[in-house]
Design a protein around this motif. Sequence first.
Motif, PDB file in Angstrom:
ATOM      1  N   TYR A 223       0.840  -1.193   0.000  1.00  0.00           N
ATOM      2  CA  TYR A 223       0.000   0.000   0.000  1.00  0.00           C
ATOM      3  C   TYR A 223       0.878   1.247   0.000  1.00  0.00           C
ATOM      4  O   TYR A 223       2.006   1.226   0.499  1.00  0.00           O
ATOM      5  CB  TYR A 223      -0.845   0.067   1.274  1.00  0.00           C
ATOM      6  CG  TYR A 223      -2.104  -0.761   1.305  1.00  0.00           C
ATOM      7  CD1 TYR A 223      -2.706  -1.239   0.148  1.00  0.00           C
ATOM      8  CD2 TYR A 223      -2.714  -1.049   2.523  1.00  0.00           C
ATOM      9  CE1 TYR A 223      -3.867  -1.984   0.214  1.00  0.00           C
ATOM     10  CE2 TYR A 223      -3.875  -1.797   2.593  1.00  0.00           C
ATOM     11  CZ  TYR A 223      -4.446  -2.266   1.434  1.00  0.00           C
ATOM     12  OH  TYR A 223      -5.604  -3.006   1.499  1.00  0.00           O
ATOM     13  N   GLN A 227      -3.021   5.007   1.730  1.00  0.00           N
ATOM     14  CA  GLN A 227      -3.937   3.866   1.675  1.00  0.00           C
ATOM     15  C   GLN A 227      -3.941   3.112   3.002  1.00  0.00           C
ATOM     16  O   GLN A 227      -5.002   2.728   3.500  1.00  0.00           O
ATOM     17  CB  GLN A 227      -3.533   2.924   0.539  1.00  0.00           C
ATOM     18  CG  GLN A 227      -3.755   3.473  -0.853  1.00  0.00           C
ATOM     19  CD  GLN A 227      -3.263   2.520  -1.918  1.00  0.00           C
ATOM     20  OE1 GLN A 227      -2.150   1.991  -1.846  1.00  0.00           O
ATOM     21  NE2 GLN A 227      -4.075   2.285  -2.935  1.00  0.00           N
ATOM     22  N   PRO A 278      -8.773   1.371  -0.410  1.00  0.00           N
ATOM     23  CA  PRO A 278      -7.815   0.607  -1.207  1.00  0.00           C
ATOM     24  C   PRO A 278      -8.338  -0.797  -1.443  1.00  0.00           C
ATOM     25  O   PRO A 278      -9.318  -1.224  -0.831  1.00  0.00           O
ATOM     26  CB  PRO A 278      -6.566   0.594  -0.320  1.00  0.00           C
ATOM     27  CG  PRO A 278      -7.099   0.685   1.070  1.00  0.00           C
ATOM     28  CD  PRO A 278      -8.315   1.571   0.974  1.00  0.00           C
TER      29      PRO A 278
END
Length: 322
Positions: A223, A227, A278
Motif C-alpha cells: 500500500y 492507503q 484501497p
Amino acid sequence: MKYSKFLKIIAIFCIIWSCADKNKIEEEIARIPVEIGIERFDRVFADVTPENLTDVKSKYPFLFPEKYNDSIWIQKTKDTLQLEINREVEKKFSNFTNEKEELKSLLQHIKYYFPEVTVPRVITVTSNVDYQRKVILSDNLLIISLDTYLGSDHYFYSGIQGYLKDRFIRTQILPDVATIYARQLVEFPRNRTFLANMIYYGKEMYLKDLFLPDFEDSEKMAYKDDQFAWIEANEEEIWRYFIDRQLLYSTEADLLPRFLYPGPFSKFYLEEIDQEAPDRVGQYIGWKIVSSYMKNNNVSLRQLLLTDAETIFNASKYKPAR
C-alpha cells in the motif's frame, strides 16, 4: 487513581519485557548462517554472443526452453526492445548490494521459524515486464524479474493500470519474495467461505510480519502510506460492513475479487467509500484476526498454520480498532 497508575506501570513493564524478548530473538536470527549469492543473469544475457551461448545455456538450462533454437536467442539479444530493457535495468540496478543484504536477513528469519527451508539460488532476469510472475520460487531457484521494479512512473508501464504499476517499485522486491515463501507455507483453504479466505491471507500476512520486521506495514501490504492510513482509520467500519451484511460465512464468489484480490479499490458498492478504499481490505482484516488469535492463545506458529479459520476466528477475541 492508584489502581490506574498501577495498571500503567504494569503495561510499561510488559512493553519493555516484550521489546527485550524481540531483541533477543533478532540476535538469534542474526547468528543463523546464511550464504547468499546473486547471479545477474540479466547482465549475462545482455552479453550473450553466438560464441558463448552454449556455455551460458549449460549454466542456466532452465532459462532456455528447448523448443526454441539458438537463432531465436541470438535474435532476442539484438532486439531493440530487449536492448532498451537491458539499459533501463542497468541504470536502476547497477548496484544490488542492499537487496542482497535484505535477502540474507529475510532468509535468516524464514529459517529461524522454518529451519527446513533451504537457501535458494538467486537469479535476476528480465522478462519483458511479465508482471504476473515478478518473483518465481521453484526447485530451490529464486528468480526475480528486475524489469518489473523500475518505478511506478517508468514509461515501460504506461499501458498498465495504476493499481498494478504502483507496486512496480524497488522497495517491493523483498515483500514480494516474502509473499512467495509465505504462500508455500500456508495451505490454500478448502472451505469456500469469505472468512476462510480472509484467514488464509491473514496467515500469509502474519508470516510476512515475522519475516520482515524492519519493513513498514504499508510495504508488507503493498500500500501507499495514505492507503494504509485509510484502512487503519476505517477498520471498525469495514468490520461492521462485513458483519451487518452477514458476509463471513458467505460463499459468494464475487466477495473474493471485491475484498481480497488486487484491484483499483475494494467494492463496497457505496460511492463515498469506494472512491477512497484501497483494494484487499479483507486481507488486512484477516491479518488482524490472526494476529489477535496469536496474541490471545498459547499456540505455536506451526499450530497456527494447521488450524482452521473458524477456530482461529472464534478464539481470536478480535475487536477492531476504534
